[in-house]
Scaffold this motif. Sequence first.
Motif, PDB file in Angstrom:
ATOM      1  N   UNK A   3      14.443  55.545 -37.651  1.00  0.00           N
ATOM      2  CA  UNK A   3      15.578  54.832 -36.864  1.00  0.00           C
ATOM      3  C   UNK A   3      15.068  54.077 -35.796  1.00  0.00           C
ATOM      4  N   UNK A   4      14.016  54.806 -35.100  1.00  0.00           N
ATOM      5  CA  UNK A   4      13.261  53.713 -34.077  1.00  0.00           C
ATOM      6  C   UNK A   4      12.873  52.553 -34.713  1.00  0.00           C
ATOM      7  N   UNK A   5      12.324  52.328 -35.782  1.00  0.00           N
ATOM      8  CA  UNK A   5      11.661  50.949 -36.245  1.00  0.00           C
ATOM      9  C   UNK A   5      12.641  50.198 -36.870  1.00  0.00           C
ATOM     10  N   UNK A   6      13.923  50.657 -37.490  1.00  0.00           N
ATOM     11  CA  UNK A   6      14.989  49.831 -37.758  1.00  0.00           C
ATOM     12  C   UNK A   6      15.710  49.199 -36.725  1.00  0.00           C
ATOM     13  N   UNK A   7      16.014  50.207 -35.663  1.00  0.00           N
ATOM     14  CA  UNK A   7      16.866  49.672 -34.620  1.00  0.00           C
ATOM     15  C   UNK A   7      16.012  48.992 -33.670  1.00  0.00           C
ATOM     16  N   UNK A   8      14.786  49.136 -33.648  1.00  0.00           N
ATOM     17  CA  UNK A   8      14.036  48.466 -32.410  1.00  0.00           C
ATOM     18  C   UNK A   8      14.315  49.237 -31.047  1.00  0.00           C
ATOM     19  N   UNK A   9      15.102  50.578 -31.198  1.00  0.00           N
ATOM     20  CA  UNK A   9      15.091  51.378 -30.009  1.00  0.00           C
ATOM     21  C   UNK A   9      14.219  52.383 -29.857  1.00  0.00           C
ATOM     22  N   UNK A  10      13.965  52.749 -28.460  1.00  0.00           N
ATOM     23  CA  UNK A  10      13.131  53.822 -28.139  1.00  0.00           C
ATOM     24  C   UNK A  10      13.949  54.986 -27.663  1.00  0.00           C
ATOM     25  N   UNK A  11      14.130  56.083 -28.391  1.00  0.00           N
ATOM     26  CA  UNK A  11      14.777  57.025 -27.805  1.00  0.00           C
ATOM     27  C   UNK A  11      14.554  57.850 -26.378  1.00  0.00           C
ATOM     28  N   UNK A  12      15.493  58.359 -25.856  1.00  0.00           N
ATOM     29  CA  UNK A  12      14.959  59.133 -24.613  1.00  0.00           C
ATOM     30  C   UNK A  12      14.905  60.506 -25.175  1.00  0.00           C
TER      31      UNK A  12
END
Length: 308
Positions: A210-219
């Motif tokens: 999910x991080x890699x695909x969205x480019x988002x870092x989770x909290x």
Amino acid sequence: MSARKIPHILKLSAQEQKEFVNSFDVVMCDCDGVMWMIAAPLAGSGEAVNALKADGKQVLFVTNNSMRSDDEYVKLFGGIGVKDFQTNDIIHPIKSMLYYIKKHNIKEPVFSLCSPPSTRMLRKVGVDVRTLDTTEEITPNNLGRITEPEARMGAVLYDIKLDLTYPQIAAATRYLADKDCQFIAGGTDWLLPMTKDLTVPGFCDILDTLKRFTGREPIIISKPAVLLGEILKDIYKLADPKRCLFVGDSLTHDVRFGLNCGYQTLLVLSGSTPIEEMWQAKAEDQPHFYADSMADFIELYANISKSA
């Protein structure tokens, strides 16, 4: 090999054992691999907790497993003989998520990639939780329609979910395309120790996807994140981290979390970490103490009583 020798709590001298138990007021215990395996008991863990409580210690439980309801945890702790267990004594990622949602005043609906008990817990306290559940056969022709965002979300919540499906993952990526939709994650463990003889993969790799695909870092609101330490400090009014002992079975999540927060740390060998891994770890990744299991506290207090 590490140059630092880690003491086993039962190999301390009588005086050192007294000094050890007098060095902390609060004990925080992981659950799976420490109090029990996910699907099997661990002997003596409940009696050990009772011995700590009898010595005036505040005993709390900090787990990355939100798959159980509060009622199930009450039954589990009662089943191993822990006295006076209260649901407020345990923190898991869903409770941390709820703390974060309230603190940051997230009013929009949230999309849940969490277990059914977790989703029910959030709904019970008034969070507008949306999920994607379908019995329709998934094909390339209907995947886009099935995963179409139904509304603007305030957050995507990710945690351990044994019945996680590809459409749910795909839908989460579409919600996270909105940069105002927060990404909050709990289940980051590499392994799930089911029984002494069975360990299965954790959910960190799916989170990485999910991080890699969205480019988002989770909290991250679970161990080993420092943010969880801040949440615990606020909820339980912890004044001095050095007076806290964190007990866990994982170097990467439990010991690292304790070290990150400035706690004393105790690794038990009853779960996911073999002793060879502990000795081979870098000094900065090792616990302050180790034990075979929580049951060693029973013998520890017996030793202290004999020497009194």
